[in-house]
Design a protein around this motif. Structure first.
Motif, PDB file in Angstrom:
ATOM      1  N   ASP A  92       0.822  -1.210   0.000  1.00 19.76           N
ATOM      2  CA  ASP A  92       0.000   0.000   0.000  1.00 19.76           C
ATOM      3  C   ASP A  92       0.858   1.262   0.000  1.00 19.76           C
ATOM      4  OD1 ASP A  92      -2.282  -1.505  -0.044  1.00 19.76           O
ATOM      5  OD2 ASP A  92      -2.727  -1.264   2.099  1.00 19.76           O
ATOM      6  N   ALA A  93       1.934   1.258   0.787  1.00 19.48           N
ATOM      7  CA  ALA A  93       2.808   2.436   0.849  1.00 19.48           C
ATOM      8  C   ALA A  93       3.552   2.639  -0.463  1.00 19.48           C
ATOM      9  CB  ALA A  93       3.799   2.290   2.004  1.00 19.48           C
ATOM     10  N   LEU A  94       3.921   1.561  -1.131  1.00 17.27           N
ATOM     11  CA  LEU A  94       4.575   1.674  -2.440  1.00 17.27           C
ATOM     12  C   LEU A  94       3.653   2.372  -3.433  1.00 17.27           C
ATOM     13  CD1 LEU A  94       6.180  -1.874  -2.594  1.00 17.27           C
ATOM     14  CD2 LEU A  94       7.457   0.273  -2.713  1.00 17.27           C
ATOM     15  N   GLY A  95       2.366   2.037  -3.377  1.00 15.53           N
ATOM     16  CA  GLY A  95       1.396   2.698  -4.245  1.00 15.53           C
ATOM     17  C   GLY A  95       1.173   4.143  -3.846  1.00 15.53           C
ATOM     18  N   LEU A  96       1.042   4.379  -2.547  1.00 16.41           N
ATOM     19  CA  LEU A  96       0.818   5.729  -2.025  1.00 16.41           C
ATOM     20  C   LEU A  96       1.922   6.689  -2.441  1.00 16.41           C
ATOM     21  CD1 LEU A  96      -0.866   7.506   0.035  1.00 16.41           C
ATOM     22  CD2 LEU A  96       0.821   6.795   1.729  1.00 16.41           C
ATOM     23  N   LEU A  97       3.163   6.200  -2.450  1.00 16.32           N
ATOM     24  CA  LEU A  97       4.323   7.026  -2.778  1.00 16.32           C
ATOM     25  C   LEU A  97       4.653   7.013  -4.271  1.00 16.32           C
ATOM     26  CD1 LEU A  97       6.551   5.985   0.257  1.00 16.32           C
ATOM     27  CD2 LEU A  97       5.264   8.112  -0.009  1.00 16.32           C
ATOM     28  N   ASN A  98       3.780   6.373  -5.066  1.00 18.07           N
ATOM     29  CA  ASN A  98       3.982   6.291  -6.521  1.00 18.07           C
ATOM     30  C   ASN A  98       5.305   5.643  -6.901  1.00 18.07           C
ATOM     31  OD1 ASN A  98       1.498   7.599  -7.240  1.00 18.07           O
ATOM     32  ND2 ASN A  98       2.436   9.552  -6.647  1.00 18.07           N
ATOM     33  N   ILE A  99       5.732   4.662  -6.099  1.00 11.19           N
ATOM     34  CA  ILE A  99       6.956   3.922  -6.402  1.00 11.19           C
ATOM     35  C   ILE A  99       6.655   2.766  -7.345  1.00 11.19           C
ATOM     36  CG2 ILE A  99       8.773   2.465  -5.400  1.00 11.19           C
ATOM     37  CD1 ILE A  99       8.607   4.298  -2.909  1.00 11.19           C
ATOM     38  N   MET A 100       5.553   2.066  -7.087  1.00  8.94           N
ATOM     39  CA  MET A 100       5.076   1.045  -8.025  1.00  8.94           C
ATOM     40  C   MET A 100       3.584   0.843  -7.820  1.00  8.94           C
ATOM     41  SD  MET A 100       6.439  -2.665  -6.560  1.00  8.94           S
ATOM     42  CE  MET A 100       8.141  -2.128  -6.310  1.00  8.94           C
TER      43      MET A 100
END
Length: 225
Positions: A142-150
């Motif tokens: 979820d955090a990866l998506g939130l930060l637009n990393i993947m």
């Protein structure tokens, strides 16, 4: 060739707009002179580690390419400790992916209140951010998506590929009566698909024969000898 990146265990040079050259060093990650693939700093220098790393990388990547698994590997020159690979777009400023089969290393440092060191665990994938200043923090899907990393789909593709490659490495080690405890990978995007990048070497995994830990150079000798 133009050096575009100086890393802990290898340097990267640009060949053209599609490929780069990896030059392997004899430095390995660890702390206080003790090797640890989970650390984010150079802990020691082992003579021959660069040759061992590129030899293992060639051994595994050629097999993975033949199995149709997506990687960046093109070729390797063992005499020069070099490999040619496709350029990849990293996630954010880089992520590391660890596939675990035993509770050791940073896993036990985080969760040792709940599990004994060395306990067998179901195949488990975790992602950390490459961020030396913050000690490579663990990050969730979820955090990866939130930060637009993947994206969520990219995460699922990455996790599935990591499990397949980890299982293959584990099988190859088992042929030599070795058990893989954990392995660290890096992934990026090549032509719109998740691909394994960086190296596969003894410096990126923990392997045991019974209760005996196998050092990275010895692991290369066992696998390739």
């Amino acid at each position: 060739m133009n050096k575009i990146y100086t890393g802990k265990t290898k340097d990267v040079y640009e060949i053209d707009d599609k490929t780069v050259l990896l030059k392997f060093k004899d430095d390995v990650t660890g702390i206080d002179g003790v090797f640890d693939p989970g650390q984010n700093q150079v802990g020691l220098t082992i003579e021959g580690a660069g040759h061992s790393a590129v030899s293992m990388t060639k051994f595994f990547y050629e097999k993975l390419n033949n199995k149709g698994l997506n990687t960046h590997f093109v070729s390797a020159d063992l005499d020069k400790n070099e490999a040619v690979v496709k350029k990849a777009k990293v996630f954010g400023q880089g992520v590391e992916v660890i596939v675990r089969y035993r509770a050791v290393g940073s896993f036990i440092r985080r969760y040792g209140k709940y599990i004994e060191s060395g306990t067998k665990i179901p195949e488990y994938v975790e992602v950390t951010l490459k961020d030396d200043d913050r000690n490579d923090p663990l990050i969730t899907k979820d955090a990866l998506g939130l930060l637009n990393i993947m994206t969520g789909d990219e995460y699922e593709e990455l996790a599935a590929l990591a499990k397949k490659i980890g299982a293959f490495v584990k099988e190859e080690l088992a042929k030599k009566d070795l058990e893989l405890y954990d392995i660290k990978f890096e992934f990026g995007m090549i032509d719109g698909k998740v691909a394994l990048i960086d190296e596969i070497s003894g410096g990126n995994m923990r392997a045991y024969r019974g209760d005996e830990y196998i050092e990275p150079l010895e692991l290369e000798r066992i696998l390739l000898g």
